[in-house]
Design an enzyme around this catalytic site. Structure first.
Site, mmCIF file in Angstrom:
data_model
loop_
_atom_site.group_PDB
_atom_site.id
_atom_site.type_symbol
_atom_site.label_atom_id
_atom_site.label_comp_id
_atom_site.label_asym_id
_atom_site.label_seq_id
_atom_site.Cartn_x
_atom_site.Cartn_y
_atom_site.Cartn_z
ATOM 1 N N ALA A 56 -8.809 1.599 -8.863
ATOM 2 C CA ALA A 56 -8.041 2.753 -9.344
ATOM 3 C C ALA A 56 -6.552 2.417 -9.419
ATOM 4 C CB ALA A 56 -8.291 3.957 -8.435
ATOM 5 N N SER A 101 -4.677 2.787 -12.962
ATOM 6 C CA SER A 101 -4.010 3.518 -14.053
ATOM 7 C C SER A 101 -3.765 4.985 -13.720
ATOM 8 C CB SER A 101 -4.853 3.457 -15.327
ATOM 9 O OG SER A 101 -5.060 2.132 -15.704
ATOM 10 N N GLU A 102 -2.672 5.497 -14.279
ATOM 11 C CA GLU A 102 -2.320 6.914 -14.111
ATOM 12 C C GLU A 102 -1.919 7.476 -15.469
ATOM 13 O OE1 GLU A 102 0.634 7.312 -11.022
ATOM 14 O OE2 GLU A 102 -0.614 6.200 -9.579
ATOM 15 N N GLY A 115 0.047 3.191 -17.489
ATOM 16 C CA GLY A 115 -1.098 2.416 -17.964
ATOM 17 C C GLY A 115 -0.671 0.966 -18.105
ATOM 18 N N TRP A 138 -8.715 7.062 -16.311
ATOM 19 C CA TRP A 138 -9.366 5.893 -16.924
ATOM 20 C C TRP A 138 -9.903 4.967 -15.842
ATOM 21 C CZ3 TRP A 138 -9.512 8.360 -21.053
ATOM 22 C CH2 TRP A 138 -8.390 8.871 -21.688
ATOM 23 N N ARG A 186 -9.570 -10.977 -15.869
ATOM 24 C CA ARG A 186 -9.237 -11.035 -17.303
ATOM 25 C C ARG A 186 -10.012 -12.123 -18.045
ATOM 26 N NH1 ARG A 186 -2.921 -9.376 -16.419
ATOM 27 N NH2 ARG A 186 -3.249 -7.119 -16.651
ATOM 28 N N GLU A 211 -7.909 -3.494 -18.722
ATOM 29 C CA GLU A 211 -7.411 -4.653 -17.945
ATOM 30 C C GLU A 211 -6.224 -5.336 -18.624
ATOM 31 O OE1 GLU A 211 -10.237 -7.114 -15.857
ATOM 32 O OE2 GLU A 211 -11.715 -5.497 -15.954
ATOM 33 N N SER A 265 -3.999 -5.973 -25.456
ATOM 34 C CA SER A 265 -3.630 -7.258 -26.080
ATOM 35 C C SER A 265 -2.105 -7.450 -26.078
ATOM 36 C CB SER A 265 -4.139 -7.305 -27.523
ATOM 37 O OG SER A 265 -5.549 -7.390 -27.514
ATOM 38 N N GLU A 266 -1.380 -6.363 -26.284
ATOM 39 C CA GLU A 266 0.089 -6.471 -26.334
ATOM 40 C C GLU A 266 0.646 -6.897 -24.971
ATOM 41 O OE1 GLU A 266 -1.833 -4.032 -27.471
ATOM 42 O OE2 GLU A 266 -1.486 -4.293 -29.619
HETATM 43 N N1 COS Z 1 -0.228 -12.658 -9.082
HETATM 44 C C1 COS Z 1 0.518 -12.376 -8.000
HETATM 45 N N2 COS Z 1 1.664 -11.661 -8.072
HETATM 46 C C2 COS Z 1 2.053 -11.230 -9.283
HETATM 47 C C3 COS Z 1 1.320 -11.496 -10.465
HETATM 48 C C4 COS Z 1 0.146 -12.251 -10.325
HETATM 49 N N3 COS Z 1 -0.598 -12.527 -11.400
HETATM 50 N N4 COS Z 1 1.950 -10.930 -11.509
HETATM 51 C C5 COS Z 1 3.042 -10.339 -11.026
HETATM 52 N N5 COS Z 1 3.105 -10.509 -9.677
HETATM 53 C C6 COS Z 1 4.155 -10.053 -8.770
HETATM 54 C C7 COS Z 1 5.463 -10.694 -9.213
HETATM 55 O O1 COS Z 1 5.646 -11.953 -8.596
HETATM 56 C C8 COS Z 1 6.475 -9.693 -8.737
HETATM 57 O O2 COS Z 1 6.700 -9.837 -7.368
HETATM 58 P P1 COS Z 1 8.177 -10.200 -6.800
HETATM 59 O O3 COS Z 1 9.081 -9.136 -7.332
HETATM 60 O O4 COS Z 1 7.989 -10.189 -5.339
HETATM 61 O O5 COS Z 1 8.483 -11.541 -7.393
HETATM 62 C C9 COS Z 1 5.754 -8.363 -8.909
HETATM 63 O O6 COS Z 1 4.361 -8.662 -8.918
HETATM 64 C C10 COS Z 1 6.133 -7.658 -10.185
HETATM 65 O O7 COS Z 1 5.785 -8.468 -11.259
HETATM 66 P P2 COS Z 1 6.457 -8.289 -12.665
HETATM 67 O O8 COS Z 1 7.946 -8.347 -12.521
HETATM 68 O O9 COS Z 1 5.818 -9.261 -13.563
HETATM 69 O O10 COS Z 1 6.055 -6.789 -13.052
HETATM 70 P P3 COS Z 1 6.242 -5.999 -14.392
HETATM 71 O O11 COS Z 1 6.530 -4.604 -14.073
HETATM 72 O O12 COS Z 1 7.153 -6.741 -15.325
HETATM 73 O O13 COS Z 1 4.766 -5.942 -15.086
HETATM 74 C C11 COS Z 1 2.676 -6.523 -16.012
HETATM 75 C C12 COS Z 1 3.830 -6.815 -15.055
HETATM 76 C C13 COS Z 1 3.054 -6.088 -17.405
HETATM 77 C C14 COS Z 1 1.981 -7.861 -16.057
HETATM 78 C C15 COS Z 1 1.761 -5.449 -15.353
HETATM 79 O O14 COS Z 1 2.383 -4.190 -15.391
HETATM 80 C C16 COS Z 1 0.413 -5.351 -16.013
HETATM 81 O O15 COS Z 1 -0.453 -6.201 -15.797
HETATM 82 N N6 COS Z 1 0.186 -4.282 -16.819
HETATM 83 C C17 COS Z 1 -1.126 -3.992 -17.323
HETATM 84 C C18 COS Z 1 -1.875 -3.220 -16.295
HETATM 85 C C19 COS Z 1 -3.329 -3.311 -16.471
HETATM 86 O O16 COS Z 1 -3.905 -4.348 -16.739
HETATM 87 N N7 COS Z 1 -3.977 -2.156 -16.311
HETATM 88 C C20 COS Z 1 -5.385 -2.069 -16.405
HETATM 89 C C21 COS Z 1 -5.943 -1.525 -15.145
HETATM 90 S S1 COS Z 1 -7.576 -2.022 -14.845
HETATM 91 S S2 COS Z 1 -8.619 -1.285 -16.281
#
Ligand code: COS
Length: 384
Positions: free
Chosen positions: A124, A126-127, A131, A156, A240, A363, A366-367
């Site tokens: 859980a 997403s909010e 998202g 979701w 992923r 998860e 694509s963007e």
């Molecule tokens: N493994 C371990 N740590 C990670 C990581 C990874 N793969 N990716 C990021 N982190 C850590 C970073 O190191 C950072 O920590 P520090 O500040 O201590 O260095 C922290 O998490 C924040 O990372 P980041 O700055 O990359 O965060 P952002 O807000 O820029 O966003 C994305 C990152 C876009 C990658 C994230 O919001 C994302 O994955 N969005 C999609 C969400 C998703 O998939 N939702 C579906 C839910 S399941 S259906």
């Protein structure tokens, strides 16, 4: 399935999974209710498929997950039974944060029941207003004497509202984005937790959850307070590529059906396959599929071999991006080459056409995968 660098035991594993899915899971599938199909999950537990998610032998504790095994499982199941595939993957996604970051007590409390199929798990994150930007999540963890009380909403969430255990990502420090998120384990019957099911394009157990003062104590934290964002991201690094494997399995099923169709369907006095436009389209579909599969298994190997975390994340994003986009295009071509009958409700391609659409969104859309890849290449100077 191509046997790109697969060891004989992996090839045997894939054949076994497909055989069991056809023989023992087909009769339990076909649930269009959009709710969790417990008999199907329990049957997968009995067959040992859920244990295979996390490795280890029956009777021994599960090991950490292997991405290659997960991808093989998902691709094999996707080719023959999409419902079983999704049910298995959701068990893994919901429970992997527990195995990865839970205390031995939490692992012992939940993982054996998830593996047997007795307990349904859910992830859980997403909010309504968080998202793609997961770090914007707002579900609030209010500190109290023994831990926290959770207030807010999730949406979701696959397997909601039916799951027995949720991995819930909540805000423990305001204004800190990713640095103020904590992962908690929350039982599905917790007081103050409520939910409802959502009706989707393709029947899929998914829903909304509301938290009205749900109590969690310090022992329910996965990892450390304020370090939960990395728990989520590490989980997605594993899952992923496996979404890509799901896409590859679906695309393979579409390609197989289309190859049969163009060989046998006679149009203007000759099989469809004799038309160059058709044959070339099949060639493009097969090439896209092979490229997708190679990216998926390269990402899975990178995960299993460890090493540079940025490289693992980048390859996971590439595999998910390419394989899900390719599968959508392959399935669309398959529909086109079949004509109207592919759109008839109940046709394999009608199912695949609806089922494949969500993969480019969940998860990480694509963007988002493109942003992750670009950040690694441009921002961190990574080379492929
Ligand atoms: N493994 C371990 N740590 C990670 C990581 C990874 N793969 N990716 C990021 N982190 C850590 C970073 O190191 C950072 O920590 P520090 O500040 O201590 O260095 C922290 O998490 C924040 O990372 P980041 O700055 O990359 O965060 P952002 O807000 O820029 O966003 C994305 C990152 C876009 C990658 C994230 O919001 C994302 O994955 N969005 C999609 C969400 C998703 O998939 N939702 C579906 C839910 S399941 S259906």
């Amino acid at each position: 399935m191509s046997d790109f660098q697969l060891a004989p035991q992996h090839v045997a594993f894939v054949s076994w999974v497909r055989e069991k899915a056809i023989e023992e899971l087909a009769d339990l599938s076909g649930d269009e209710s959009g709710r969790v199909n417990r008999p199907l999950v329990q049957a997968m537990g009995k067959l040992g498929l859920l244990r295979a998610l996390f490795g280890g032998e029956p009777g021994s504790p599960p090991r950490d997950a292997a991405a290659l095994k997960l991808c093989l499982l998902r691709e094999a199941l996707a080719q023959v039974n999409g419902e079983a595939e999704t049910a298995l993957a959701l068990q893994g996604l919901g429970s992997y944060p527990i195995l990865q970051s839970g205390t031995p007590e939490i692992v012992e409390r939940w993982i054996p029941r998830v593996i047997s199929g007795e307990a349904i798990a859910a992830f859980a994150l997403s909010e309504p207003t968080a998202g793609s930007d997961a770090a914007a999540l707002e579900l609030w963890a209010e500190p109290d004497r023994t831990g926290w009380r959770l207030f807010g909403e999730k949406i979701w969430i696959s397997n909601a509202p039916d799951a027995d255990v949720y991995t819930v990502f909540a805000r423990t420090t305001r204004g800190a984005r990713a640095k103020g998120v904590t992962a908690f384990v929350v039982p599905g019957d917790a007081v103050g937790l409520d939910g409802s099911s959502l009706d989707m394009l393709s029947p899929h157990p998914i829903g909304r959850l509301t938290f009205d003062g749900v109590a969690v104590d310090r022992g329910d934290v996965l990892g450390e307070p304020d370090k939960g964002f990395a728990v989520a991201m590490r989980t997605l690094d594993l899952f992923r590529p496996s979404v890509g494997a799901f896409a590859v399995g679906m695309a393979q099923a579409a390609l197989d059906a289309t190859t049969d169709h163009v060989r046998t369907r006679v149009v203007h006095g000759a099989p469809l396959a004799r038309q160059q436009a058709v044959a070339h389209r099949i060639a493009d579909m097969a090439t896209q599929l092979e490229a997708a599969r190679l990216l998926v298994y390269a990402a899975a190997s990178a995960y299993d071999n460890g090493g540079d975390p940025g490289g693992i994340t980048r390859r996971a994003a590439m595999a998910k991006l390419y394989a899900t986009e390719a599968a959508q295009s392959i399935i669309d071509s398959a529909v086109q080459l079949h004509g109207a009958k592919a759109l008839q409700r109940g046709h394999l391609l009608e199912h695949l056409y609806r089922d494949v659409r969500s993969l480019r969104i969940y998860e990480g859309a694509s963007e988002i995968q493109r942003s992750i890849i670009a950040r690694e290449i441009i921002g961190r100077g990574a080379t492929t």
